[in-house]
Write a protein that holds these residues in place. Structure first.
Motif, PDB file in Angstrom:
ATOM      1  N   ALA A 129       0.825  -1.203   0.000  1.00 39.80           N
ATOM      2  CA  ALA A 129       0.000   0.000   0.000  1.00 39.80           C
ATOM      3  C   ALA A 129       0.860   1.255   0.000  1.00 39.80           C
ATOM      4  O   ALA A 129       2.006   1.250   0.454  1.00 39.80           O
ATOM      5  CB  ALA A 129      -0.934  -0.011   1.211  1.00 39.80           C
ATOM      6  N   SER A 176      -8.790   4.346  -1.973  1.00 40.92           N
ATOM      7  CA  SER A 176      -8.216   3.361  -1.064  1.00 40.92           C
ATOM      8  C   SER A 176      -8.966   2.038  -1.140  1.00 40.92           C
ATOM      9  O   SER A 176      -8.375   0.960  -1.040  1.00 40.92           O
ATOM     10  CB  SER A 176      -8.228   3.895   0.365  1.00 40.92           C
ATOM     11  N   ALA A 228      -0.360   4.762  10.155  1.00 39.32           N
ATOM     12  CA  ALA A 228       0.785   3.964   9.725  1.00 39.32           C
ATOM     13  C   ALA A 228       1.789   4.763   8.918  1.00 39.32           C
ATOM     14  O   ALA A 228       2.853   4.269   8.581  1.00 39.32           O
ATOM     15  CB  ALA A 228       0.306   2.768   8.889  1.00 39.32           C
ATOM     16  N   GLY A 256       1.027   5.566   0.814  1.00 38.46           N
ATOM     17  CA  GLY A 256       0.421   6.605   1.629  1.00 38.46           C
ATOM     18  C   GLY A 256      -0.243   7.688   0.817  1.00 38.46           C
ATOM     19  O   GLY A 256      -0.959   8.529   1.353  1.00 38.46           O
ATOM     20  N   MET A 312      -2.359   3.294   2.815  1.00 33.06           N
ATOM     21  CA  MET A 312      -2.064   3.040   4.218  1.00 33.06           C
ATOM     22  C   MET A 312      -2.897   3.951   5.109  1.00 33.06           C
ATOM     23  O   MET A 312      -3.188   5.093   4.736  1.00 33.06           O
ATOM     24  CB  MET A 312      -0.573   3.273   4.498  1.00 33.06           C
TER      25      MET A 312
END
Length: 346
Positions: free
Chosen positions: A142, A199, A228, A144, A224
């Motif tokens: 994943a 997402s 995280a 950000g 993310m």
């Protein structure tokens, strides 16, 4: 709705002369489905792959090839208008070639050009085709950020020797994963300006051997969670750490000028204050380049002591700050430097 592709084995054509180009890759392939294949109908194609190449399509039953134009880097587009002389059918095979230098990669469309008809396969025969195929795991690294230019890396584990492609909701086309090790397939997708990737966008992968297909849906988000993502560390231009604290003995009645005012008057005592590792007085003398003014020093007069605090910045630079009295600092302390004044940064 976009049509979907299945990759054919990539093939390279090398000339006798040495080619300096890297092996090209076709990473994805798309065609907009149409309701009918009559003369005058336009078929819109996109090929995704290595930038800086030349992409060409051939449709079985068509009288001419279609040369694609590279718009965005690595994205080749073109429109084929069906003529009265063409004999294009819904199951006509469409092949793409991407040439970079003397290297050529190819891929074959595995679906009908007509809307809602579905896929068709070349159909391999033998035990591999008869055996069941399976997907063991489908994963993504994943990101950000899902803005254009961000990259998503996918991996899939399953039956070895297969062809694997995937679709991402919000993008156009089908994209390929390459078998990097036996039963392990990997590939990345770079988000484009016109994509609408979220997402929770659905991602579906198909693993195919002959006419046997195993399908897997990604079970995790593409982005993310905020918790995280580590916040980027901000650069602090005036942050430093105390590297050494040296005692300076000044002889005579002259004023102590420090290192900026023309060098040290007198000499450094052979000691340091504060805990931790610091440079010795001799090392500091060497670093100062023997910067002793030494003029008009009355060696028989009373002497005074001053303190030099040497700080080092994150970029490696140093600065010396002088004190008349012993500072309340220790070697290793974090400080901020503002107009020659040190403040604790704990």
């Amino acid at each position: 709705m976009s049509m979907m592709l299945c990759a054919a084995p990539a093939q390279a054509q090398q000339s006798q002369s040495l080619s300096r180009s890297a092996n090209p890759r076709i990473e994805g392939f798309n065609v907009d489905e149409v309701a009918r294949l009559d003369p005058g109908v336009e078929l819109s194609f996109q090929v995704y792959g290595t930038p800086g190449g030349r992409a060409t399509l051939h449709i079985a039953g068509a009288r001419r090839n279609l040369n694609l134009v590279e718009g965005d880097a690595g994205q080749y587009e073109g429109v084929y208008t069906i003529s009265t002389r063409d004999r294009i059918r819904g199951d006509s095979a469409v092949s793409a070639n991407l040439r970079v230098g003397n290297q050529v990669s190819s891929a074959i469309l595995s679906e009908s050009l007509l809307r809602g008809v579905g896929r068709h396969y070349a159909g391999n025969s033998g035990a591999a085709t008869a055996a069941a195929v399976h997907v063991d795991r489908f994963d993504v690294r994943a990101n950000g950020d899902l803005s254009p230019g961000s990259e998503l890396a996918f991996t899939l584990f399953g039956t070895p020797g297969a062809k694997v492609d995937m679709t991402i909701a919000g993008t156009r086309g089908r994209f390929f994963l390459t078998e990097v090790r036996s039963g392990e397939y990997a590939g990345s997708y770079t988000i484009r300006h016109h994509d609408q990737v979220r997402s929770n966008s659905a991602v579906t992968a198909n693993l195919r051997i002959g006419d046997r297909v195993a399908t897997a849906t990604l079970g995790k988000p593409l982005q993310m969670a905020a918790a995280a993502i580590s916040a980027p560390e901000r650069y602090c231009g005036n942050c430093a750490s105390v590297e050494a604290i040296n005692v300076v003995q000044v002889n005579g009645e002259g004023n102590y000028l420090g290192t900026i005012g023309g060098g040290l008057i007198g000499g450094l005592l052979g000691s340091q204050v504060g805990k931790g590792n610091g440079r010795t007085a001799a090392e500091v003398v060497g670093a100062l380049g023997g910067a002793y003014a030494g003029r008009n020093v009355e060696r028989n007069a009373n002497h005074t002591q001053h303190y030099e605090v040497i700080v080092r910045y994150a970029n490696g630079g140093t600065q010396t700050v002088t004190y008349e009295n012993e500072p309340s600092l220790r070697v290793g302390d974090k400080v901020r430097v503002n107009d020659g004044v040190l403040t604790s940064d704990r």
